[in-house]
Design an enzyme around this catalytic site. Structure first.
Site, PDB file in Angstrom:
ATOM      1  N   HIS A 131      -2.282   7.385   7.152  1.00 42.73           N
ATOM      2  CA  HIS A 131      -1.310   8.266   6.488  1.00 42.73           C
ATOM      3  C   HIS A 131      -1.969   9.574   6.049  1.00 42.73           C
ATOM      4  O   HIS A 131      -1.367  10.641   6.144  1.00 42.73           O
ATOM      5  CB  HIS A 131      -0.727   7.588   5.242  1.00 42.73           C
ATOM      6  CG  HIS A 131       0.535   6.806   5.498  1.00 42.73           C
ATOM      7  ND1 HIS A 131       1.672   7.375   6.021  1.00 42.73           N
ATOM      8  CD2 HIS A 131       0.843   5.501   5.273  1.00 42.73           C
ATOM      9  CE1 HIS A 131       2.625   6.447   6.109  1.00 42.73           C
ATOM     10  NE2 HIS A 131       2.143   5.300   5.673  1.00 42.73           N
ATOM     11  N   GLN A 184       3.126  10.012   1.075  1.00 42.80           N
ATOM     12  CA  GLN A 184       4.413   9.304   1.020  1.00 42.80           C
ATOM     13  C   GLN A 184       5.212   9.634  -0.241  1.00 42.80           C
ATOM     14  O   GLN A 184       6.390   9.295  -0.328  1.00 42.80           O
ATOM     15  CB  GLN A 184       4.194   7.788   1.107  1.00 42.80           C
ATOM     16  CG  GLN A 184       3.651   7.350   2.460  1.00 42.80           C
ATOM     17  CD  GLN A 184       3.528   5.849   2.520  1.00 42.80           C
ATOM     18  OE1 GLN A 184       2.519   5.292   2.109  1.00 42.80           O
ATOM     19  NE2 GLN A 184       4.572   5.186   2.993  1.00 42.80           N
ATOM     20  N   CYS A 236       6.323   0.082   7.164  1.00 48.35           N
ATOM     21  CA  CYS A 236       5.930   1.216   6.329  1.00 48.35           C
ATOM     22  C   CYS A 236       7.085   1.577   5.397  1.00 48.35           C
ATOM     23  O   CYS A 236       8.244   1.594   5.829  1.00 48.35           O
ATOM     24  CB  CYS A 236       5.584   2.404   7.219  1.00 48.35           C
ATOM     25  SG  CYS A 236       5.104   3.863   6.288  1.00 48.35           S
ATOM     26  N   LEU A 237       6.769   1.860   4.141  1.00 48.39           N
ATOM     27  CA  LEU A 237       7.807   2.211   3.170  1.00 48.39           C
ATOM     28  C   LEU A 237       8.483   3.536   3.519  1.00 48.39           C
ATOM     29  O   LEU A 237       9.555   3.833   3.001  1.00 48.39           O
ATOM     30  CB  LEU A 237       7.213   2.280   1.755  1.00 48.39           C
ATOM     31  CG  LEU A 237       6.684   0.946   1.193  1.00 48.39           C
ATOM     32  CD1 LEU A 237       6.020   1.166  -0.151  1.00 48.39           C
ATOM     33  CD2 LEU A 237       7.798  -0.092   1.084  1.00 48.39           C
ATOM     34  N   HIS A 244      -3.943   1.422   7.703  1.00 44.97           N
ATOM     35  CA  HIS A 244      -2.604   2.035   7.685  1.00 44.97           C
ATOM     36  C   HIS A 244      -2.570   3.207   6.692  1.00 44.97           C
ATOM     37  O   HIS A 244      -2.050   4.287   7.011  1.00 44.97           O
ATOM     38  CB  HIS A 244      -1.578   0.953   7.309  1.00 44.97           C
ATOM     39  CG  HIS A 244      -0.163   1.421   7.228  1.00 44.97           C
ATOM     40  ND1 HIS A 244       0.811   1.003   8.112  1.00 44.97           N
ATOM     41  CD2 HIS A 244       0.464   2.249   6.349  1.00 44.97           C
ATOM     42  CE1 HIS A 244       1.967   1.576   7.786  1.00 44.97           C
ATOM     43  NE2 HIS A 244       1.787   2.333   6.717  1.00 44.97           N
ATOM     44  N   GLU A 245      -3.133   3.003   5.500  1.00 44.84           N
ATOM     45  CA  GLU A 245      -3.071   4.049   4.460  1.00 44.84           C
ATOM     46  C   GLU A 245      -3.984   5.226   4.797  1.00 44.84           C
ATOM     47  O   GLU A 245      -3.611   6.381   4.570  1.00 44.84           O
ATOM     48  CB  GLU A 245      -3.410   3.471   3.082  1.00 44.84           C
ATOM     49  CG  GLU A 245      -2.519   2.334   2.587  1.00 44.84           C
ATOM     50  CD  GLU A 245      -1.035   2.556   2.778  1.00 44.84           C
ATOM     51  OE1 GLU A 245      -0.566   3.711   2.758  1.00 44.84           O
ATOM     52  OE2 GLU A 245      -0.318   1.558   2.977  1.00 44.84           O
ATOM     53  N   GLY A 264       0.832  -1.200   0.000  1.00 42.49           N
ATOM     54  CA  GLY A 264       0.000   0.000   0.000  1.00 42.49           C
ATOM     55  C   GLY A 264       0.861   1.242   0.000  1.00 42.49           C
ATOM     56  O   GLY A 264       2.035   1.193   0.382  1.00 42.49           O
TER      57      GLY A 264
HETATM   58 NI    NI Z   1       3.032   3.416   5.501  1.00 42.53          NI
END
Ligand code: NI
Length: 160
Positions: free
Chosen positions: A136, A51, A90-91, A132-133, A46
């Site tokens: 964000h 991000q 998380c990226l 999670h997204e 995701g």
């Molecule tokens: Ni993330």
């Protein structure tokens, strides 16, 4: 399509509330395409627009399930059910995982790239990814919710 740079913590953009998309312009379509490419390039499940440095309410999710790639504009969690507790990463926070309590099942409503309303119910990993997204988009990172954090780089070092 292009792979964009993934913003890393502690960049302030990750801590701000993203704004609703009011019009689906070619720029938004390009953003969605680039976000999907960036997510796949990074082996993620995701990605949220902040991000890649864009404070718009856009997410992409692909958990490798029957839904395939989910693109959602202005996503909104309509309902949450049950509970799951497990590891999350998380990226934008490389090298750290954490145990996070999430709803087991969520129903999410948003718009697709054509401006049509879509409603998706997902459980387990998909539910976790949605939560999670959407977090964000509200400037919330999993590290703020995690009950325990792990340094994955350190762990790898110990194993090696
Ligand atoms: Ni993330």
């Amino acid at each position: 399509m292009a792979v964009r740079v993934i913003v890393q913590e502690p960049d302030p953009v990750l801590h701000k509330r993203a704004k609703e998309v009011t019009e689906i312009t070619p720029k938004i379509i390009k953003l969605i395409d680039d976000m999907a490419e960036t997510m796949y390039d990074a082996d993620g499940v995701g990605l949220a627009a902040p991000q890649v440095g864009i404070l718009k309410r856009v997410i992409v999710v692909d958990c490798g399930d029957e839904h395939g790639l989910i693109e959602m504009i202005n996503p909104e969690i309509l309902s949450k059910e049950g509970e799951q507790f497990g590891s999350e990463g998380c990226l934008s926070i490389v090298g750290i995982n954490g145990d996070v309590r999430r709803a087991m099942t969520v129903t999410v409503k948003g718009l697709n790239r054509h401006g049509e309303e879509i409603i998706i119910t997902g459980s387990e990993l998909l539910a976790r990814a949605f939560q999670h997204e959407v977090d964000h988009l509200n400037g919330i990172l999993f590290t703020e919710l995690a009950e325990k954090l792990y340094d994955t780089t350190e762990r790898k070092g110990k194993e090696n």
